[in-house]
Design a protein around this motif. Structure first.
Motif, short mmCIF file in Angstrom:
data_model
loop_
_atom_site.label_atom_id
_atom_site.label_comp_id
_atom_site.label_asym_id
_atom_site.label_seq_id
_atom_site.Cartn_x
_atom_site.Cartn_y
_atom_site.Cartn_z
N MET A 47 0.62 -0.87 -0.26
CA MET A 47 0.33 -0.02 -0.16
C MET A 47 0.82 1.38 -0.26
SD MET A 47 -2.46 1.32 2.83
CE MET A 47 -3.92 -0.22 2.46
N ALA A 48 0.66 2.28 -0.89
CA ALA A 48 1.59 3.80 -0.81
C ALA A 48 1.49 4.51 0.35
CB ALA A 48 1.21 4.38 -2.10
N THR A 49 2.45 4.77 0.67
CA THR A 49 2.41 6.05 1.56
C THR A 49 1.96 7.17 1.21
OG1 THR A 49 4.29 5.83 2.32
CG2 THR A 49 3.48 4.31 3.42
N MET A 50 2.12 8.54 1.87
CA MET A 50 2.62 9.43 1.77
C MET A 50 3.90 10.11 0.89
SD MET A 50 0.60 12.95 4.24
CE MET A 50 -0.38 12.57 4.04
N LYS A 51 4.70 9.10 1.86
CA LYS A 51 6.24 9.57 1.34
C LYS A 51 6.22 8.99 -0.17
CE LYS A 51 10.97 7.96 3.71
NZ LYS A 51 11.29 7.71 4.69
N ASP A 52 5.61 7.80 0.07
CA ASP A 52 5.67 7.51 -1.86
C ASP A 52 5.39 8.69 -3.27
OD1 ASP A 52 6.36 4.94 -0.96
OD2 ASP A 52 5.07 4.21 -1.00
N VAL A 53 3.90 8.93 -2.09
CA VAL A 53 3.29 9.96 -3.44
C VAL A 53 4.61 11.43 -3.34
CG1 VAL A 53 1.57 11.98 -3.38
CG2 VAL A 53 1.08 9.37 -2.65
N ALA A 54 4.98 11.76 -2.46
CA ALA A 54 5.65 12.63 -2.15
C ALA A 54 7.21 12.58 -2.65
CB ALA A 54 6.55 12.78 -0.99
N LYS A 55 7.44 11.12 -2.69
CA LYS A 55 8.93 11.15 -3.47
C LYS A 55 8.60 11.11 -5.15
CE LYS A 55 12.81 7.43 -4.47
NZ LYS A 55 12.39 6.54 -3.41
N LEU A 56 8.01 10.31 -5.38
CA LEU A 56 7.02 10.62 -6.97
C LEU A 56 6.66 12.08 -7.61
CD1 LEU A 56 6.64 9.12 -9.89
CD2 LEU A 56 4.06 8.93 -8.97
N ALA A 57 6.28 12.45 -6.75
CA ALA A 57 6.09 14.60 -6.91
C ALA A 57 7.22 14.86 -7.03
CB ALA A 57 5.10 14.54 -6.12
N GLY A 58 8.42 14.54 -6.29
CA GLY A 58 9.09 15.56 -5.81
C GLY A 58 8.93 16.74 -5.34
N VAL A 59 8.01 16.42 -4.12
CA VAL A 59 7.59 17.91 -2.61
C VAL A 59 8.08 16.53 -2.42
CG1 VAL A 59 6.20 18.74 -4.56
CG2 VAL A 59 5.35 16.88 -3.38
N ALA A 81 -0.71 10.95 -6.76
CA ALA A 81 -1.53 10.27 -5.81
C ALA A 81 -2.75 9.24 -6.53
CB ALA A 81 -2.04 10.76 -4.99
N LYS A 82 -2.61 9.64 -7.91
CA LYS A 82 -3.65 8.66 -8.62
C LYS A 82 -2.73 6.87 -9.16
CE LYS A 82 -6.82 8.64 -12.49
NZ LYS A 82 -7.31 10.06 -13.11
N GLU A 83 -1.52 7.74 -9.64
CA GLU A 83 -0.83 6.89 -10.61
C GLU A 83 -0.77 5.86 -9.46
OE1 GLU A 83 3.21 8.30 -12.29
OE2 GLU A 83 1.65 9.69 -13.22
N LEU A 84 -0.67 6.08 -7.85
CA LEU A 84 -0.19 5.05 -6.80
C LEU A 84 -1.11 4.56 -6.04
CD1 LEU A 84 2.69 7.00 -5.10
CD2 LEU A 84 3.36 4.76 -6.55
N ASN A 85 -2.37 4.67 -6.72
CA ASN A 85 -3.65 4.51 -5.32
C ASN A 85 -3.36 4.51 -4.44
OD1 ASN A 85 -5.02 3.22 -7.98
ND2 ASN A 85 -3.91 1.38 -7.93
N TYR A 86 -2.90 5.79 -3.94
CA TYR A 86 -2.98 6.31 -2.86
C TYR A 86 -4.53 6.92 -2.51
CZ TYR A 86 -1.47 9.02 1.76
OH TYR A 86 -1.78 9.96 2.65
N TYR A 87 -4.96 6.90 -0.96
CA TYR A 87 -6.17 7.13 -0.67
C TYR A 87 -5.85 7.83 0.43
CZ TYR A 87 -7.97 4.20 -4.06
OH TYR A 87 -8.26 3.84 -5.79
N ALA A 88 -6.28 8.84 0.85
CA ALA A 88 -5.54 9.56 2.15
C ALA A 88 -6.92 9.40 3.12
CB ALA A 88 -5.72 11.27 1.58
#
Length: 338
Positions: free
Chosen positions: A1-13, A40-47
């Motif tokens: 399951m993707a985490t917020m850290k994964d989203v940040a890394k992919l988005a470069g923020v 977030a969409k690519e990683l299927n991350y849900y807040a």
């Protein structure tokens, strides 16, 4: 399951930027927000849901607001200030109207507290002098009261300086050459109405003018109340040359009644209102009035509530905002043309 850290890394923020975008807790540029949402969409991350977050941080990011229903757009303009500032701070607003019903007022407060709002903003004249035992069971919920008199429960208070405003209204008429000045007050059991009337009396006393009791009529802060008050004033005989009217809604009722009676404003009767509601500049003649910073009142209420959430043990504060004079066309300067 993707985490917020994964989203940040992919988005470069940073992860904090991801949090601000997802939770809408701070302004982030459209370009960065788009990158975060795409990642977030690519990683299927849900807040986490708002409810889940509320249990984690013990906050629901919601504020409850109780307002007395009225035809006066003043309240709508204040609510706009509250709602917009809530949005900028990442909070949602739950608004309840009492419809003037005392029982509904109590039930609405109970409902808002049961919904676990983080705080309450109360704009309700019937609260004055009221004791609410329910607040004892929700002692950790901060309360901000806007613009009314003494409260029998702990709260911060946001108010305009109504005494100063009433004084400024009468003083403007005096400075315009008037000495025969009457007053249509709001209901004098309310703190606002009483303070505005006291300000009028203070200005008249300072100028050495005697207040004619026949030229003082108590009304209800509504258009119809202003209309009926002026009819009553007219039936008593000679009219004053100018009137302080305790809010713009009543002033519009006065103008309507004067027009029906063939009394020209400002040629035969000068009028100054109070509040500076949006429509005041569009009536004929445009209304000279005392401006209340309505948007700022709403903003200050939210700021006081959030400050209380961060520092719950601080002493209750009273924030007083100062009124200003807005000159338009409804006051005649005696001795001058026009």
């Amino acid at each position: 399951m993707a985490t917020m850290k994964d989203v940040a890394k992919l988005a470069g923020v940073s992860t904090s930027t991801v949090s601000h975008v997802i939770n809408k807790t701070r302004f982030v540029s459209d370009e960065i927000a788009e990158r975060v949402n795409k990642a977030a969409k690519e990683l299927n991350y849900y807040a986490p849901s708002a409810l889940a977050r509320s249990f984690k941080v013990n906050r629901t990011k919601t504020i409850g607001m109780l307002v007395t229903t009225s035809t006066n757009p003043f309240f709508g303009e204040v609510v706009k200030g509250v709602e917009r500032h809530c949005y900028h701070k990442g909070y949602s607003l739950i608004l309840c109207n009492t419809e003037g019903d005392h029982q509904r007022m109590h039930e609405s407060i109970n409902t808002l507290l049961q919904k676990r709002v983080d705080g309450l903003i109360l704009v309700c004249a019937s609260l004055e002098g009221e004791r609410f035992d329910i607040f004892e069971h929700y002692a950790d919920i901060p309360v901000v009261v806007m613009d009314w008199g003494p409260m029998l429960f702990t709260s911060d208070k946001i108010q305009d300086n109504s005494l100063r405003g009433g004084y400024m209204a009468a003083k403007h008429l005096i400075d315009s050459g008037h000495s025969d000045i009457g007053c249509i007050t709001g209901p004098l059991e309310r703190n606002q109405a009483k303070m505005r009337y006291n300000g009028y009396l203070e200005a008249m006393d300072e100028a050495g003018f005697i207040v004619n009791p026949s030229w003082v009529v108590e009304a209800d802060f509504e258009c119809e109340g202003g209309y009926n008050a002026f009819i009553q004033l007219h039936e008593k005989g000679k009219l004053p040359s100018a009137l302080v009217v305790a809010n713009d809604m009543m002033a519009m009722g006065v103008i309507n009644a004067a027009n029906e009676l063939g009394i020209q404003i400002p040629e035969q009767l000068s009028i100054i209102g109070y509040d500076d509601i949006h429509i005041a500049k569009f009536i004929s003649p445009s209304l000279t009035t005392i401006h209340q910073p309505k948007y700022r009142l709403g903003q200050a209420a939210v700021e006081a509530l959030l400050k209380r959430l961060d520092a719950p043990d601080t002493f209750p504060q009273v924030i007083e905002l100062e009124p200003t004079l807005v000159e338009r066309k409804s006051v005649r300067k005696l001795g001058l043309v026009g």
